[in-house]
Motif scaffolding. Structure first.
Motif, PDB file in Angstrom:
ATOM      1  N   PHE A   1       0.692  -1.685  -0.095  1.00  0.00           N
ATOM      2  CA  PHE A   1      -0.066   0.342  -0.011  1.00  0.00           C
ATOM      3  C   PHE A   1       0.748   0.995  -0.068  1.00  0.00           C
ATOM      4  N   ALA A   2       2.052   1.315   0.483  1.00  0.00           N
ATOM      5  CA  ALA A   2       3.307   2.201   0.748  1.00  0.00           C
ATOM      6  C   ALA A   2       3.127   2.626  -0.949  1.00  0.00           C
ATOM      7  N   ASP A   3       4.022   1.621  -1.630  1.00  0.00           N
ATOM      8  CA  ASP A   3       3.665   1.477  -3.169  1.00  0.00           C
ATOM      9  C   ASP A   3       2.865   2.281  -4.071  1.00  0.00           C
ATOM     10  N   ILE A   4       1.629   1.754  -3.681  1.00  0.00           N
ATOM     11  CA  ILE A   4       0.579   2.085  -4.280  1.00  0.00           C
ATOM     12  C   ILE A   4      -0.045   3.779  -4.034  1.00  0.00           C
ATOM     13  N   ALA A   5       0.085   4.227  -3.214  1.00  0.00           N
ATOM     14  CA  ALA A   5       0.678   5.796  -2.374  1.00  0.00           C
ATOM     15  C   ALA A   5       1.399   6.820  -2.201  1.00  0.00           C
ATOM     16  N   ARG A   6       2.130   6.146  -3.625  1.00  0.00           N
ATOM     17  CA  ARG A   6       3.805   6.480  -3.600  1.00  0.00           C
ATOM     18  C   ARG A   6       3.713   7.105  -5.246  1.00  0.00           C
ATOM     19  N   ARG A   7       3.023   6.117  -5.708  1.00  0.00           N
ATOM     20  CA  ARG A   7       2.797   6.677  -7.680  1.00  0.00           C
ATOM     21  C   ARG A   7       1.541   7.164  -7.746  1.00  0.00           C
ATOM     22  N   VAL A   8       0.035   6.900  -7.067  1.00  0.00           N
ATOM     23  CA  VAL A   8      -0.960   7.734  -6.486  1.00  0.00           C
ATOM     24  C   VAL A   8      -0.457   9.452  -6.281  1.00  0.00           C
ATOM     25  N   SER A   9       0.243   9.657  -5.314  1.00  0.00           N
ATOM     26  CA  SER A   9       0.770  10.815  -4.983  1.00  0.00           C
ATOM     27  C   SER A   9       1.641  11.690  -6.394  1.00  0.00           C
ATOM     28  N   THR A  10       2.408  10.439  -7.056  1.00  0.00           N
ATOM     29  CA  THR A  10       3.417  11.053  -8.064  1.00  0.00           C
ATOM     30  C   THR A  10       2.112  11.816  -9.318  1.00  0.00           C
ATOM     31  N   TYR A  11       1.484  11.066  -9.043  1.00  0.00           N
ATOM     32  CA  TYR A  11       0.241  10.968  -9.976  1.00  0.00           C
ATOM     33  C   TYR A  11      -0.629  12.216 -10.144  1.00  0.00           C
ATOM     34  N   VAL A  12      -0.987  12.239  -8.844  1.00  0.00           N
ATOM     35  CA  VAL A  12      -1.704  13.552  -8.500  1.00  0.00           C
ATOM     36  C   VAL A  12      -0.637  15.111  -8.527  1.00  0.00           C
ATOM     37  N   ALA A  13       0.423  14.824  -8.380  1.00  0.00           N
ATOM     38  CA  ALA A  13       1.449  15.857  -8.349  1.00  0.00           C
ATOM     39  C   ALA A  13       1.580  16.438  -9.500  1.00  0.00           C
ATOM     40  N   ALA A  14       1.584  15.200 -10.603  1.00  0.00           N
ATOM     41  CA  ALA A  14       2.380  15.762 -12.497  1.00  0.00           C
ATOM     42  C   ALA A  14       0.638  16.381 -12.815  1.00  0.00           C
ATOM     43  N   HIS A  15      -0.656  15.715 -12.656  1.00  0.00           N
ATOM     44  CA  HIS A  15      -1.753  16.041 -12.392  1.00  0.00           C
ATOM     45  C   HIS A  15      -2.685  16.791 -11.593  1.00  0.00           C
ATOM     46  N   PRO A  16      -2.590  17.830 -11.105  1.00  0.00           N
ATOM     47  CA  PRO A  16      -3.372  18.241 -10.282  1.00  0.00           C
ATOM     48  C   PRO A  16      -4.112  18.913  -9.726  1.00  0.00           C
ATOM     49  N   ASP A  17      -4.879  18.387 -11.690  1.00  0.00           N
ATOM     50  CA  ASP A  17      -6.401  19.371 -12.021  1.00  0.00           C
ATOM     51  C   ASP A  17      -7.099  17.805 -12.545  1.00  0.00           C
ATOM     52  N   LYS A  18      -6.558  16.589 -11.957  1.00  0.00           N
ATOM     53  CA  LYS A  18      -7.721  15.486 -12.269  1.00  0.00           C
ATOM     54  C   LYS A  18      -8.138  14.696 -10.976  1.00  0.00           C
ATOM     55  N   SER A  19      -9.505  14.370 -10.581  1.00  0.00           N
ATOM     56  CA  SER A  19      -9.487  14.066  -9.339  1.00  0.00           C
ATOM     57  C   SER A  19      -9.595  12.341  -9.342  1.00  0.00           C
ATOM     58  N   VAL A  20      -8.769  12.149  -8.469  1.00  0.00           N
ATOM     59  CA  VAL A  20      -8.997   9.855  -8.379  1.00  0.00           C
ATOM     60  C   VAL A  20      -9.257   9.220  -7.685  1.00  0.00           C
ATOM     61  N   ILE A  21      -9.837   8.431  -8.477  1.00  0.00           N
ATOM     62  CA  ILE A  21     -11.227   7.518  -6.942  1.00  0.00           C
ATOM     63  C   ILE A  21     -10.364   6.147  -6.524  1.00  0.00           C
ATOM     64  N   ARG A  22     -10.451   6.458  -5.223  1.00  0.00           N
ATOM     65  CA  ARG A  22      -9.613   5.268  -4.875  1.00  0.00           C
ATOM     66  C   ARG A  22     -10.548   3.528  -4.031  1.00  0.00           C
ATOM     67  N   LEU A  23     -10.268   2.967  -4.941  1.00  0.00           N
ATOM     68  CA  LEU A  23     -11.022   1.644  -4.814  1.00  0.00           C
ATOM     69  C   LEU A  23      -9.603   0.496  -4.421  1.00  0.00           C
ATOM     70  N   GLY A  24      -8.602   1.174  -3.982  1.00  0.00           N
ATOM     71  CA  GLY A  24      -7.410   0.085  -3.732  1.00  0.00           C
ATOM     72  C   GLY A  24      -7.990  -0.761  -2.264  1.00  0.00           C
ATOM     73  N   ILE A  25      -7.522   0.250  -1.659  1.00  0.00           N
ATOM     74  CA  ILE A  25      -7.262   0.174   0.250  1.00  0.00           C
ATOM     75  C   ILE A  25      -8.873  -0.494   0.333  1.00  0.00           C
ATOM     76  N   GLY A  26      -9.132  -1.304   1.440  1.00  0.00           N
ATOM     77  CA  GLY A  26     -10.283  -1.822   1.633  1.00  0.00           C
ATOM     78  C   GLY A  26     -11.037  -1.847   2.895  1.00  0.00           C
ATOM     79  N   ASP A  27     -11.142  -0.221   3.066  1.00  0.00           N
ATOM     80  CA  ASP A  27     -11.209   0.808   4.312  1.00  0.00           C
ATOM     81  C   ASP A  27     -12.740   0.971   3.677  1.00  0.00           C
ATOM     82  N   VAL A  28     -13.460   1.192   5.026  1.00  0.00           N
ATOM     83  CA  VAL A  28     -14.730   1.357   4.674  1.00  0.00           C
ATOM     84  C   VAL A  28     -15.411   3.071   4.519  1.00  0.00           C
ATOM     85  N   THR A  29     -15.979   3.417   4.516  1.00  0.00           N
ATOM     86  CA  THR A  29     -16.201   4.373   3.754  1.00  0.00           C
ATOM     87  C   THR A  29     -17.409   5.252   5.075  1.00  0.00           C
ATOM     88  N   GLU A  30     -18.715   4.494   4.416  1.00  0.00           N
ATOM     89  CA  GLU A  30     -19.983   4.670   5.425  1.00  0.00           C
ATOM     90  C   GLU A  30     -19.541   5.214   6.735  1.00  0.00           C
TER      91      GLU A  30
END
Ligand SMILES: Cc1ncc(COP(=O)(O)O)c(C=O)c1O
Length: 407
Positions: free
Chosen positions: A17-46
């Motif tokens: 999950f650290a690896d995933i977080a690193r790739r996602v934050s690199t992507y977000v830093a390079a594309h600040p205008d894009k919204s990312v939807i996280r269906l990765g980590i198995g944490d509840v949302t409700e």
């Protein structure tokens, strides 16, 4: 000179999950205008069910009053919660589990990770692949494995979960002493039938082995033929320890409450051939190293078993399962073979290519985060896990984006 536990140096360097977080934050830093939807980590949302919140508030008020204030509670958990678990999770399913065989804790992650302490270091381990990484890593830390060679630790009997066996490994021909099983499975979402579990119980009896059965996702089972507990299988009381959690059942991932069942009839042997009940060992370990779950949290957990709590938690798991059905339907429609998602909140997708490559594709073209199967073990390669834990709007949006990206 102080020295380290060198077993830690055997652990594979990067954590999934650290690896995933690193790739996602690199992507977000390079594309600040894009919204990312996280269906990765198995944490509840409700949010927590109203019955749990009401119990939490009432118990907090008790803590504010000298007459009802609680200090240290019993390390194994308050009787009100142990009795509720025994009645609703076991007696109601015909399983004979006594309240004092239930150990309340602050999470199944800790319990699954800590349980190995009560076993010898030179036992033979059987661990599924792909797998929730805690089972393997805690045994590596304790020195029960050799080095990691090509993604697998030496000395572990890996139980391959593949498309060929429907992601439910059959009992091996080789003997093992400690067997980890998890159904409904993380990451594959697969469930085991009564016959499959009965074969594991028979194998454990034959080998004088112990099964560690992780049923953190049992509340997602909808098929009435699928057992919710290993104790629904005859003889399991003699060979199995079961882990359950309120995390995914009632949204307690940030609230922390779970339990481990150690029947008094489960035995393990010392070097002289003398049998010992594991209940006594776990009780010793738990009371020595753990000081109990907070009273208001145990009250909130007990509220899960009230009439209102039961219907609210059912609505919660139904909601995530509806998300899961949408994901499975959409991915199947795109031509992928999928497992899980019907009795589990995870959909395991056979993408038939490198799982990190598919992860990058979804991130870059759809701004959707999944979990690459390779992170769960060698047999996870070629697959990704999509989690149903999200809002309906995010799931629908993610599926539209995936469809557009893969056209
Ligand atoms: C298979 C499995 N077991 C146990 C856990 C841990 O649950 P808890 O939140 O109770 O620590 C998880 C959490 O993701 C899990 O997937």
């Amino acid at each position: 000179m102080i020295r380290i536990n060198e077993n830690y140096t055997k652990l594979k360097a990067s954590y999934l999950f650290a690896d995933i977080a690193r790739r996602v934050s690199t992507y977000v830093a390079a594309h600040p205008d894009k919204s990312v939807i996280r269906l990765g980590i198995g944490d509840v949302t409700e949010p927590l069910p109203p019955a749990c919140i009401a119990a939490l508030h009432a118990a907090t008020d008790e803590m504010a009053d000298r007459a009802t204030f609680k200090g240290y509670g019993p390390e194994q958990g308050y009787t009100f919660l142990r009795e509720a678990v025994a009645r609703h999770d076991y007696a109601a399913r015909g399983c004979k589990i006594e309240p004092d065989e239930i150990f309340i804790s602050d999470g199944s992650k800790c319990d699954c990770g800590n349980i190995q302490e009560i076993f010898a270091t030179d036992i033979r381990l059987a661990i599924p692949d792909p797998v929730y990484p805690v089972y393997v890593d805690t045994n590596v830390m304790a020195g029960r494995t050799g080095m990691n060679v090509d993604g697998r630790y030496e000395g572990v009997l890996y139980l391959d979960s593949t498309p060929a066996n429907g992601y439910v490994p059959a009992v091996p021909s080789a003997p093992a002493d400690l067997i980890y099983l998890c159904f409904p499975n993380n990451p594959t979402g697969a469930v085991a039938t009564r016959e499959q579990l009965a074969a594991w119980v028979a194998y454990a009896k034959q080998n004088r082995a112990v099964i560690l059965f992780d049923s953190a996702y049992e509340s997602y089972i909808r098929d009435p033929a699928i057992p919710h507990s290993i104790y629904e299988i005859e003889g399991a009381r003699d060979v199995a320890i079961e882990f359950r959690s309120f995390s995914k059942t009632a949204g307690f991932t940030g609230t922390r409450c779970a339990y481990t069942v150690v029947p008094k009839t489960v035995l393990a042997w010392d070097g002289a051939g003398q049998a010992h009940p594991l209940h006594a060992l776990w009780n010793r370990r738990h009371t020595t190293k753990f000081n109990g779950v907070a009273y208001p949290i145990q009250k909130a957990a007990a509220a899960v078993f009230t009439e209102a709590g039961r219907s609210q938690t059912r609505a919660l798991t139904d909601f995530y399962l509806e998300n899961a059905a949408l994901i499975r339907q959409a991915m199947t429609g795109l031509g992928f073979t999928c497992a899980g998602g019907d009795n589990a909140p995870y959909i395991w997708i056979n993408v038939k290519r490198d799982s990190w490559e598919f992860f990058d594709l979804l991130l870059n073209r759809a701004q959707v985060v999944c979990t690459p199967g390779a992170g769960f073990g060698k047999c996870g390669e070629g697959h990704v896990r999509i989690s149903a834990f999200n809002s309906r709007a995010n799931v629908e949006n993610a599926l539209e984006r995936i469809a557009a990206a893969l056209q």
